[in-house]
Scaffold this motif. Structure first.
Motif, PDB file in Angstrom:
ATOM      1  N   TYR A   1       0.833  -1.201   0.000  1.00 34.56           N
ATOM      2  CA  TYR A   1       0.000   0.000   0.000  1.00 34.56           C
ATOM      3  C   TYR A   1       0.870   1.254   0.000  1.00 34.56           C
ATOM      4  CZ  TYR A   1      -2.921   3.814   1.578  1.00 34.56           C
ATOM      5  OH  TYR A   1      -3.541   5.037   1.680  1.00 34.56           O
ATOM      6  N   VAL A   2       1.997   1.223   0.705  1.00 38.15           N
ATOM      7  CA  VAL A   2       2.892   2.385   0.729  1.00 38.15           C
ATOM      8  C   VAL A   2       3.364   2.713  -0.684  1.00 38.15           C
ATOM      9  CG1 VAL A   2       5.092   3.260   1.581  1.00 38.15           C
ATOM     10  CG2 VAL A   2       3.609   1.953   3.107  1.00 38.15           C
ATOM     11  N   LEU A   3       3.698   1.686  -1.469  1.00 40.58           N
ATOM     12  CA  LEU A   3       4.133   1.916  -2.849  1.00 40.58           C
ATOM     13  C   LEU A   3       2.993   2.484  -3.693  1.00 40.58           C
ATOM     14  CD1 LEU A   3       6.334  -1.257  -3.539  1.00 40.58           C
ATOM     15  CD2 LEU A   3       7.065   1.043  -2.863  1.00 40.58           C
ATOM     16  N   LEU A   4       1.774   1.973  -3.486  1.00 37.34           N
ATOM     17  CA  LEU A   4       0.624   2.531  -4.203  1.00 37.34           C
ATOM     18  C   LEU A   4       0.426   3.998  -3.853  1.00 37.34           C
ATOM     19  CD1 LEU A   4      -1.991  -0.367  -3.834  1.00 37.34           C
ATOM     20  CD2 LEU A   4      -0.785   0.308  -5.905  1.00 37.34           C
ATOM     21  N   PHE A   5       0.560   4.312  -2.576  1.00 34.95           N
ATOM     22  CA  PHE A   5       0.419   5.690  -2.125  1.00 34.95           C
ATOM     23  C   PHE A   5       1.464   6.585  -2.786  1.00 34.95           C
ATOM     24  CE2 PHE A   5       1.432   9.150   0.831  1.00 34.95           C
ATOM     25  CZ  PHE A   5       0.171   9.685   1.063  1.00 34.95           C
ATOM     26  N   LEU A   6       2.703   6.108  -2.849  1.00 36.28           N
ATOM     27  CA  LEU A   6       3.770   6.885  -3.487  1.00 36.28           C
ATOM     28  C   LEU A   6       3.496   7.077  -4.973  1.00 36.28           C
ATOM     29  CD1 LEU A   6       6.951   5.375  -1.767  1.00 36.28           C
ATOM     30  CD2 LEU A   6       5.919   7.620  -1.360  1.00 36.28           C
ATOM     31  N   ALA A   7       2.951   6.035  -5.622  1.00 38.28           N
ATOM     32  CA  ALA A   7       2.656   6.131  -7.053  1.00 38.28           C
ATOM     33  C   ALA A   7       1.637   7.226  -7.324  1.00 38.28           C
ATOM     34  CB  ALA A   7       2.146   4.782  -7.576  1.00 38.28           C
ATOM     35  N   VAL A   8       0.594   7.278  -6.516  1.00 40.34           N
ATOM     36  CA  VAL A   8      -0.433   8.298  -6.710  1.00 40.34           C
ATOM     37  C   VAL A   8       0.142   9.687  -6.414  1.00 40.34           C
ATOM     38  CG1 VAL A   8      -2.682   9.122  -5.935  1.00 40.34           C
ATOM     39  CG2 VAL A   8      -2.301   6.676  -6.254  1.00 40.34           C
ATOM     40  N   CYS A   9       1.007   9.780  -5.418  1.00 39.55           N
ATOM     41  CA  CYS A   9       1.652  11.065  -5.123  1.00 39.55           C
ATOM     42  C   CYS A   9       2.491  11.540  -6.304  1.00 39.55           C
ATOM     43  CB  CYS A   9       2.525  10.945  -3.874  1.00 39.55           C
ATOM     44  SG  CYS A   9       1.594  10.802  -2.334  1.00 39.55           S
ATOM     45  N   VAL A  10       3.250  10.626  -6.917  1.00 43.76           N
ATOM     46  CA  VAL A  10       4.063  10.990  -8.084  1.00 43.76           C
ATOM     47  C   VAL A  10       3.161  11.446  -9.229  1.00 43.76           C
ATOM     48  CG1 VAL A  10       5.671  10.115  -9.830  1.00 43.76           C
ATOM     49  CG2 VAL A  10       5.971   9.472  -7.438  1.00 43.76           C
ATOM     50  N   LEU A  11       2.030  10.746  -9.425  1.00 47.19           N
ATOM     51  CA  LEU A  11       1.089  11.162 -10.462  1.00 47.19           C
ATOM     52  C   LEU A  11       0.576  12.577 -10.208  1.00 47.19           C
ATOM     53  CD1 LEU A  11      -0.739  10.568 -12.919  1.00 47.19           C
ATOM     54  CD2 LEU A  11      -2.397   9.608 -11.317  1.00 47.19           C
ATOM     55  N   LEU A  12       0.230  12.869  -8.960  1.00 42.31           N
ATOM     56  CA  LEU A  12      -0.275  14.208  -8.640  1.00 42.31           C
ATOM     57  C   LEU A  12       0.803  15.267  -8.852  1.00 42.31           C
ATOM     58  CD1 LEU A  12      -2.349  13.416  -5.410  1.00 42.31           C
ATOM     59  CD2 LEU A  12      -3.223  13.866  -7.709  1.00 42.31           C
ATOM     60  N   VAL A  13       2.039  14.958  -8.496  1.00 42.39           N
ATOM     61  CA  VAL A  13       3.144  15.887  -8.738  1.00 42.39           C
ATOM     62  C   VAL A  13       3.315  16.112 -10.236  1.00 42.39           C
ATOM     63  CG1 VAL A  13       5.648  16.157  -8.586  1.00 42.39           C
ATOM     64  CG2 VAL A  13       4.357  15.378  -6.590  1.00 42.39           C
ATOM     65  N   ASN A  14       3.235  15.027 -11.000  1.00 42.59           N
ATOM     66  CA  ASN A  14       3.385  15.127 -12.456  1.00 42.59           C
ATOM     67  C   ASN A  14       2.300  16.009 -13.055  1.00 42.59           C
ATOM     68  OD1 ASN A  14       4.275  14.688 -15.056  1.00 42.59           O
ATOM     69  ND2 ASN A  14       3.812  12.513 -15.083  1.00 42.59           N
ATOM     70  N   VAL A  15       1.063  15.795 -12.633  1.00 44.12           N
ATOM     71  CA  VAL A  15      -0.046  16.590 -13.154  1.00 44.12           C
ATOM     72  C   VAL A  15       0.125  18.061 -12.773  1.00 44.12           C
ATOM     73  CG1 VAL A  15      -2.525  17.020 -12.911  1.00 44.12           C
ATOM     74  CG2 VAL A  15      -1.689  14.686 -13.250  1.00 44.12           C
ATOM     75  N   SER A  16       0.434  18.324 -11.495  1.00 40.18           N
ATOM     76  CA  SER A  16       0.590  19.705 -11.035  1.00 40.18           C
ATOM     77  C   SER A  16       1.722  20.406 -11.778  1.00 40.18           C
ATOM     78  CB  SER A  16       0.853  19.710  -9.525  1.00 40.18           C
ATOM     79  OG  SER A  16       1.117  21.007  -9.062  1.00 40.18           O
ATOM     80  N   ARG A  17       2.858  19.704 -11.920  1.00 40.91           N
ATOM     81  CA  ARG A  17       4.019  20.278 -12.605  1.00 40.91           C
ATOM     82  C   ARG A  17       3.724  20.536 -14.081  1.00 40.91           C
ATOM     83  NH1 ARG A  17       8.143  17.932 -15.491  1.00 40.91           N
ATOM     84  NH2 ARG A  17      10.208  18.932 -15.389  1.00 40.91           N
ATOM     85  N   SER A  18       3.038  19.589 -14.708  1.00 41.73           N
ATOM     86  CA  SER A  18       2.765  19.715 -16.141  1.00 41.73           C
ATOM     87  C   SER A  18       1.746  20.808 -16.429  1.00 41.73           C
ATOM     88  CB  SER A  18       2.276  18.375 -16.703  1.00 41.73           C
ATOM     89  OG  SER A  18       3.273  17.378 -16.560  1.00 41.73           O
ATOM     90  N   LEU A  19       0.777  20.998 -15.532  1.00 40.52           N
ATOM     91  CA  LEU A  19      -0.188  22.074 -15.734  1.00 40.52           C
ATOM     92  C   LEU A  19       0.489  23.435 -15.741  1.00 40.52           C
ATOM     93  CD1 LEU A  19      -3.184  20.916 -13.495  1.00 40.52           C
ATOM     94  CD2 LEU A  19      -3.169  21.115 -15.987  1.00 40.52           C
ATOM     95  N   ARG A  20       1.562  23.576 -14.967  1.00 34.80           N
ATOM     96  CA  ARG A  20       2.266  24.850 -14.886  1.00 34.80           C
ATOM     97  C   ARG A  20       3.297  25.018 -15.991  1.00 34.80           C
ATOM     98  NH1 ARG A  20       2.937  23.221  -9.577  1.00 34.80           N
ATOM     99  NH2 ARG A  20       5.182  23.076  -9.970  1.00 34.80           N
ATOM    100  N   SER A  21       4.068  23.966 -16.261  1.00 35.74           N
ATOM    101  CA  SER A  21       5.221  24.145 -17.148  1.00 35.74           C
ATOM    102  C   SER A  21       5.467  22.962 -18.076  1.00 35.74           C
ATOM    103  CB  SER A  21       6.478  24.384 -16.305  1.00 35.74           C
ATOM    104  OG  SER A  21       6.692  23.298 -15.402  1.00 35.74           O
ATOM    105  N   GLY A  22       4.450  22.139 -18.311  1.00 36.29           N
ATOM    106  CA  GLY A  22       4.633  21.013 -19.210  1.00 36.29           C
ATOM    107  C   GLY A  22       4.823  21.458 -20.648  1.00 36.29           C
ATOM    108  N   ALA A  23       5.412  20.572 -21.445  1.00 36.56           N
ATOM    109  CA  ALA A  23       5.625  20.876 -22.860  1.00 36.56           C
ATOM    110  C   ALA A  23       4.278  21.082 -23.554  1.00 36.56           C
ATOM    111  CB  ALA A  23       6.391  19.733 -23.528  1.00 36.56           C
TER     112      ALA A  23
END
Length: 647
Positions: free
Chosen positions: A490-512
């Motif tokens: 479950y900890v790995l699943l939690f980390l995966a979703v966190c990385v996805l949220l970081v990716n989405v947040s980062r890409s909304l601001r400065s994604g290609a």
């Protein structure tokens, strides 16, 4: 009159087209400001709201799962009390099934993507679409406000009687669950009607039935399944609420009621529900595999017929959830056979996907990795499904963690893996930005590994006899190590979703910047800019093949003749999508929001008194009158069209 003209070859808009785009922008612009938010009716706006809200509920359900895994990581733990644990697992299951899976896989995807993929400017009945979203939102908020007030549902996501009946379920907890069903299922039924009408009457000219994208076919099949299955669970939950509030006796055997009637009604919905979640996932996989194999999908007709066959057969399996209830042996034999036969159309889809990949030029981007992960996880869930479809095996593993493992492999494999693939695939279309590829693949591997570490050991602990829905266990049972491994996963699943949220947040601001078609895909949603304008298409397209962009002629015709001073749309024939007429979409209005508020008051009021529906019907009627009150300018334009057509 509806005519067609040739597409301009120049990439730049002409002066005339820029003027037309400005007029369309003014006509289709959504209201701004605080009150404007409640007036929006365009499908892209409502679709994004569905997706964000459903993903928010997914995160809440994931946190509840984390609390359960923390409680079960050690024997005789006291992190959660028995009562709170019952609320956690009930809220988790109910949220995943009713507030996340169907709203995300069917409603959000259909509302946002189907109009774009069939080449129209909005979904059919846009005000009903807005109403359906608000009803879904208010139902979810009611459910979690009750939970925050220690009145969260605690009888399981199925809320079986007599456990949830008036004798064994005191208080209002089962009542809030019952009305959650009413909220979400009325919302789902509305989207089903919108989807069917959009696909069969608003398709781009040339998109005959054998050219409809497979994703759209999947949503159509699900829409029909929703219409036929959801009334069953609405009926069962309403009868439960009436037993609890009106002293009816639908499920009281002492008064002539039948406890098993509830299970039959619930699972008439509950098993098609699995395929209501899976079929959109399979359709997403077909879309991703086609785009990243760089070829037309192998076996288009087989894939479509497999989706249709799965939809039909899903209604003949519900009793395999009831093998332990003492049903007749002839029924056990029939439902065992049916449960195994439904694997055939799914197997046909798998072979078509493999053939498409094997004969194409595969590009391994993040969406394709999610498709590959889907193959492994879902097939694993299907194999364990063969076990629980067998009566002798089912009687041994029934209500153990083996079943928990099975349905998580099926539901997460069939829904969440395709969903995350869909997020990475269509994120550029929705936002105009690309997700980071490195973070995307990191998300996949963390989720894939974490998922298998979490749920594969549940097969083993279930075979060792650990029952479902227990909040603790003794140290000498031999379950501790496996439960700790599951909690680590479950900890790995939690980390995966966190990385996805970081990716989405980062890409909304400065994604290609994505551009209109970053994947070089073939379906119509990629024929417009990313994100699409409010009017979707400057010129409504026509279709020349199953992959509209790949098969387009050098001078592919476009639709002309629709006025650009109103929210006009083209009506086409069901079979061959030939132009049949034109009409006008209703504009933004606050009445659907007010109608949803009035409906919510009636539904919530009925939890406390049967008069809630009767009294609540009055404001509902008032808001419906406002909703359907004719508007002067659209009525005049419609009258002018009728006179023109009669001449």
């Amino acid at each position: 009159m509806i005519t067609t003209t040739a597409i301009e070859s120049t990439a730049e808009l002409t002066e005339q087209e820029r003027a037309q785009a400005a007029r369309l922008e003014a006509v289709w612009r959504e209201p701004t400001g605080f009150w404007g938010w409640f007036k929006a009716v365009h499908h892209t706006t409502i679709g994004k709201r569905y997706a964000v809200t459903a993903f928010g509920f997914f995160l809440l359900a994931g946190l509840l799962a984390g609390g359960m895994r923390l409680q079960l990581a050690f024997p005789e733990a006291h992190i959660l009390s028995n009562d709170l644990y019952n609320q956690f697992f009930t809220m988790h299951g109910s949220t995943m099934m009713f507030l996340f899976a169907v709203p995300m896989m069917f409603e959000a995807m259909s509302v946002y993507l189907v109009p774009l993929m069939v080449g129209t400017r909005n979904i059919a009945f846009p005000r009903l679409n807005a109403y359906s979203y608000y009803l879904y939102l208010f139902g979810g908020l009611m459910f979690y406000v009750a939970f925050a007030c220690n009145t969260g549902a605690d009888r399981g996501w199925f809320s079986y009687v007599p456990l949830a009946g008036p004798d064994y379920g005191p208080g209002k907890r089962p009542d809030f669950w019952a009305q959650l069903i009413t909220f979400t299922e009325v919302s789902g039924l509305a989207v089903a009607v919108e989807t069917i009408v959009t696909v069969f009457k608003l398709r781009a000219p040339g998109m005959s039935l054998n050219r409809i994208p497979i994703f759209v076919w999947g949503q159509v099949v699900v829409a029909f399944m929703v219409i036929f299955s959801l009334p069953g669970v609405v009926l069962s939950s309403t009868m439960l609420l009436m037993d609890r509030t009106c002293n009816t006796q639908f499920f009281n055997p002492a008064a002539g009621g039948d406890v098993l009637l509830y299970q039959h009604l619930f699972w008439w919905f509950g098993h098609p529900e699995v395929y209501i979640i899976f079929i959109p996932g399979a359709a997403i996989i077909s879309t991703i595999v086609t785009s990243f194999s760089r070829r037309h999908v192998f076996g288009y007709l087989v894939l479509v017929l497999s989706l249709v066959a799965t939809g039909f057969m899903a209604f003949g399996l519900w009793v395999h959830h009831m093998f332990a209830t003492g049903i007749p042996q002839i029924a056990e034999s029939y439902f065992t056979a049916a449960s195994m036969v439904i694997a055939i159309p799914t197997g046909a889809q798998v072979f078509c996907w493999i053939a498409t990949i094997a004969t194409g030029k595969v590009v391994l981007k993040t969406p394709m990795w999610w498709a590959i992960g889907f193959f492994f996880v879902f097939i694993m869930g299907g194999m364990t499904g063969m076990f629980v479809a067998s009566v002798p095996v089912d009687l041994q593993v029934h209500d153990t963690y083996f079943v928990v493992a099975h349905f998580h492999y099926v539901l997460i494999g069939g829904a969440v893996f395709p969903l995350f693939g869909a997020i990475t695939y269509w994120f550029p279309k929705v936002t105009g930005r690309m997700l980071n590829e490195t973070l995307g693949q990191l998300t996949f591997w963390l989720f894939f590994i974490g998922f298998n570490i979490t749920f594969f050991p549940m097969h083993l602990v279930g075979i060792r006899g650990m029952p479902r829905r227990v909040y603790t266990y003794q140290p000498n049972m031999g379950w501790t190590t496996l439960n700790q491994v599951e909690s680590l996963g479950y900890v790995l699943l939690f980390l995966a979703v966190c990385v996805l949220l970081v990716n989405v947040s980062r890409s909304l601001r400065s994604g290609a910047i994505a551009g209109p078609n970053p994947w070089n895909a073939g379906t119509l949603e990629w024929a417009t800019s990313s994100p699409p304008p409010q009017y979707n298409f400057l010129h409504l397209p026509t279709v020349n093949g199953r992959e509209a962009l790949w098969d387009a002629a050098p001078n592919q015709p476009i639709v002309a003749g629709l006025p650009d001073d109103a929210r006009s749309f083209l009506i086409t024939r069901t079979l061959d999508a030939e132009p049949e007429g034109r009409d006008e979409f209703p504009g933004p209005t606050i009445w659907p929001f007010l109608a949803a508020v009035a409906t919510s008051i009636a539904f919530i009021g009925s939890i406390f008194t049967p008069w809630g529906i009767t009294i609540g019907a009055i404001p509902v009627a008032i808001t419906m009158i406002g909703w359907f009150w004719p508007e002067r300018q659209p009525a005049q334009r419609r009258r002018a069209r009728e006179i023109w057509q009669s001449e």
